[in-house]
Design a protein around this motif. Structure first.
Motif, PDB file in Angstrom:
ATOM      1  N   THR A  68       0.831  -1.196   0.000  1.00 41.21           N
ATOM      2  CA  THR A  68       0.000   0.000   0.000  1.00 41.21           C
ATOM      3  C   THR A  68       0.870   1.252   0.000  1.00 41.21           C
ATOM      4  O   THR A  68       1.783   1.367   0.816  1.00 41.21           O
ATOM      5  CB  THR A  68      -0.909   0.033   1.253  1.00 41.21           C
ATOM      6  N   ASP A  69       0.584   2.185  -0.898  1.00 43.66           N
ATOM      7  CA  ASP A  69       1.297   3.457  -0.933  1.00 43.66           C
ATOM      8  C   ASP A  69       0.632   4.438   0.029  1.00 43.66           C
ATOM      9  O   ASP A  69      -0.588   4.568   0.042  1.00 43.66           O
ATOM     10  CB  ASP A  69       1.279   4.045  -2.347  1.00 43.66           C
ATOM     11  N   VAL A  70       1.421   5.137   0.815  1.00 42.65           N
ATOM     12  CA  VAL A  70       0.895   6.111   1.774  1.00 42.65           C
ATOM     13  C   VAL A  70       1.662   7.415   1.650  1.00 42.65           C
ATOM     14  O   VAL A  70       2.771   7.456   1.117  1.00 42.65           O
ATOM     15  CB  VAL A  70       0.988   5.584   3.227  1.00 42.65           C
ATOM     16  N   ASP A  71       1.070   8.477   2.150  1.00 43.12           N
ATOM     17  CA  ASP A  71       1.691   9.800   2.152  1.00 43.12           C
ATOM     18  C   ASP A  71       2.592   9.903   3.385  1.00 43.12           C
ATOM     19  O   ASP A  71       2.148  10.243   4.479  1.00 43.12           O
ATOM     20  CB  ASP A  71       0.604  10.883   2.183  1.00 43.12           C
ATOM     21  N   TRP A  72       3.876   9.630   3.202  1.00 42.55           N
ATOM     22  CA  TRP A  72       4.784   9.560   4.340  1.00 42.55           C
ATOM     23  C   TRP A  72       5.048  10.923   4.973  1.00 42.55           C
ATOM     24  O   TRP A  72       5.333  11.005   6.176  1.00 42.55           O
ATOM     25  CB  TRP A  72       6.105   8.923   3.928  1.00 42.55           C
ATOM     26  N   ASP A 121     -21.359   4.064   0.639  1.00 39.99           N
ATOM     27  CA  ASP A 121     -20.224   4.142  -0.281  1.00 39.99           C
ATOM     28  C   ASP A 121     -18.989   4.747   0.366  1.00 39.99           C
ATOM     29  O   ASP A 121     -17.925   4.807  -0.254  1.00 39.99           O
ATOM     30  CB  ASP A 121     -20.599   4.988  -1.508  1.00 39.99           C
ATOM     31  N   PHE A 122     -19.118   5.191   1.613  1.00 33.94           N
ATOM     32  CA  PHE A 122     -18.005   5.829   2.312  1.00 33.94           C
ATOM     33  C   PHE A 122     -16.855   4.845   2.504  1.00 33.94           C
ATOM     34  O   PHE A 122     -17.038   3.751   3.028  1.00 33.94           O
ATOM     35  CB  PHE A 122     -18.479   6.346   3.673  1.00 33.94           C
ATOM     36  N   GLY A 123     -15.681   5.246   2.044  1.00 34.29           N
ATOM     37  CA  GLY A 123     -14.491   4.428   2.239  1.00 34.29           C
ATOM     38  C   GLY A 123     -14.310   3.296   1.248  1.00 34.29           C
ATOM     39  O   GLY A 123     -13.388   2.495   1.393  1.00 34.29           O
ATOM     40  N   ARG A 124     -15.156   3.230   0.232  1.00 32.35           N
ATOM     41  CA  ARG A 124     -15.026   2.131  -0.737  1.00 32.35           C
ATOM     42  C   ARG A 124     -14.018   2.449  -1.832  1.00 32.35           C
ATOM     43  O   ARG A 124     -13.447   1.549  -2.443  1.00 32.35           O
ATOM     44  CB  ARG A 124     -16.391   1.820  -1.369  1.00 32.35           C
ATOM     45  N   THR A 125     -13.815   3.737  -2.125  1.00 31.46           N
ATOM     46  CA  THR A 125     -12.877   4.130  -3.175  1.00 31.46           C
ATOM     47  C   THR A 125     -11.778   5.012  -2.595  1.00 31.46           C
ATOM     48  O   THR A 125     -11.995   5.756  -1.639  1.00 31.46           O
ATOM     49  CB  THR A 125     -13.596   4.903  -4.293  1.00 31.46           C
ATOM     50  N   HIS A 126     -10.609   4.915  -3.194  1.00 31.39           N
ATOM     51  CA  HIS A 126      -9.454   5.681  -2.739  1.00 31.39           C
ATOM     52  C   HIS A 126      -9.292   6.908  -3.627  1.00 31.39           C
ATOM     53  O   HIS A 126      -8.879   6.811  -4.782  1.00 31.39           O
ATOM     54  CB  HIS A 126      -8.198   4.806  -2.798  1.00 31.39           C
ATOM     55  N   GLY A 171      -9.371  11.342   2.219  1.00 24.57           N
ATOM     56  CA  GLY A 171     -10.089  10.703   1.122  1.00 24.57           C
ATOM     57  C   GLY A 171      -9.641   9.282   0.854  1.00 24.57           C
ATOM     58  O   GLY A 171      -9.791   8.774  -0.267  1.00 24.57           O
ATOM     59  N   ALA A 172      -9.082   8.617   1.857  1.00 24.81           N
ATOM     60  CA  ALA A 172      -8.601   7.244   1.691  1.00 24.81           C
ATOM     61  C   ALA A 172      -9.767   6.259   1.692  1.00 24.81           C
ATOM     62  O   ALA A 172     -10.858   6.576   2.161  1.00 24.81           O
ATOM     63  CB  ALA A 172      -7.637   6.894   2.825  1.00 24.81           C
ATOM     64  N   ASP A 173      -9.534   5.069   1.147  1.00 20.85           N
ATOM     65  CA  ASP A 173     -10.504   3.991   1.322  1.00 20.85           C
ATOM     66  C   ASP A 173     -10.133   3.232   2.598  1.00 20.85           C
ATOM     67  O   ASP A 173      -9.180   3.577   3.286  1.00 20.85           O
ATOM     68  CB  ASP A 173     -10.532   3.061   0.103  1.00 20.85           C
ATOM     69  N   PHE A 174     -10.928   2.203   2.926  1.00 25.70           N
ATOM     70  CA  PHE A 174     -10.695   1.501   4.181  1.00 25.70           C
ATOM     71  C   PHE A 174      -9.339   0.785   4.216  1.00 25.70           C
ATOM     72  O   PHE A 174      -8.719   0.680   5.270  1.00 25.70           O
ATOM     73  CB  PHE A 174     -11.825   0.501   4.446  1.00 25.70           C
ATOM     74  N   VAL A 175      -8.886   0.297   3.071  1.00 27.44           N
ATOM     75  CA  VAL A 175      -7.601  -0.406   3.043  1.00 27.44           C
ATOM     76  C   VAL A 175      -6.458   0.559   3.348  1.00 27.44           C
ATOM     77  O   VAL A 175      -5.609   0.300   4.206  1.00 27.44           O
ATOM     78  CB  VAL A 175      -7.385  -1.096   1.688  1.00 27.44           C
ATOM     79  N   HIS A 176      -6.422   1.694   2.628  1.00 29.07           N
ATOM     80  CA  HIS A 176      -5.367   2.680   2.875  1.00 29.07           C
ATOM     81  C   HIS A 176      -5.506   3.296   4.268  1.00 29.07           C
ATOM     82  O   HIS A 176      -4.509   3.570   4.946  1.00 29.07           O
ATOM     83  CB  HIS A 176      -5.414   3.777   1.809  1.00 29.07           C
TER      84      HIS A 176
END
Length: 254
Positions: A68-72, A121-126, A171-176
């Protein structure tokens, strides 16, 4: 090492799995430890719990970050702020009863549950949101500092609050959101643990035994969340929110 510590290893594994997916592993692990060690000071049980939790959280964070890419720049600041905030919370926890905070936390959890339920639909898309430097610093202070302080004082549900915060702010999804929550949660656990270690409130052999289960559960939970995606994490979050509200309500009025 006592037989009680060995019996707690499966509990730690289950807690690590829950915590990796959506947070809230302390719901299972901490009560089990309080029951297993009824004669020990509460601070010692809390300190040992943190020593265990940080191993599973680190394991889950490592698994998430590999895929997973994150904003470090944002995440590193939030984690750095969370560490001293959690340490401060742990110090406050020694002076104030949890009953002072539980009603507020219950209201917040109910709001989270209602929000997620009413917005399917909250958190389903990144859909990452670009924040200005000023807004990013403010968000890191609020997320890392506010939730970090809560983790030091009470702890249960810290990962859940972090996930929701990152979904709303970035604005992340649940995975991120789960991936980022684990990184900050390492900071909060470390901050609180430093205080408990300094005061001699950690049973190291018990923590080491339970850590085996917690690390395993954390890694498996993160892999399952990555494989099954945002919908799975969303439903798991709803279950944890209900369980958290029930536990806090029982602690307060039961």
């Amino acid at each position: 090492m006592s037989a009680v510590a060995l019996e707690l290893i499966p509990v730690a594994a289950a807690a690590g799995w829950i915590d990796a997916v959506v947070g809230g592993g302390g719901l299972l692990q901490l009560p089990a430890m309080l029951i297993a060690f009824p004669t020990l000071p509460t601070a010692t049980v809390l300190g040992t719990n943190k020593a265990v939790a940080i191993t599973g959280t680190s394991s889950a964070a490592t698994t998430y970050l590999r895929r997973t890419d994150v904003d470090w720049s944002f995440l590193g600041l939030a984690a750095a702020i969370a560490l001293p905030a959690a340490a401060g919370g742990a110090l406050v926890a020694t002076a104030l009863p949890g009953s002072v905070f539980r009603p507020v936390i219950m209201i917040a959890l109910l709001a989270v549950g209602a929000f997620v339920t009413l917005r399917p639909d909250f958190g389903r898309t990144h859909t990452p949101v670009r924040l200005s430097r000023r807004k990013a610093v403010t968000a890191a202070i609020l997320c890392g500092g506010g939730i970090g302080f809560y983790d030091g004082v009470i702890g249960s549900g810290t990962g859940t609050f972090l996930i929701i915060a990152f979904l709303l702010v970035l604005g992340a999804d649940f995975v991120h959101g789960s991936a980022m929550a684990k990184v900050v949660n390492v900071g909060t656990n470390l901050g609180a643990l430093i205080v408990f270690v300094a005061e001699g409130h950690v049973m190291w052999l018990t923590a080491a035994a339970m850590a085996v289960g917690n690390v395993t559960g954390g890694a498996l939970g993160a892999r399952m969340a990555l494989k099954r995606g945002a919908s799975f994490i969303r439903y798991a979050l709803m279950v944890v929110v209900v369980a958290l509200v029930a536990k806090l309500g029982y602690d307060q009025w039961g």
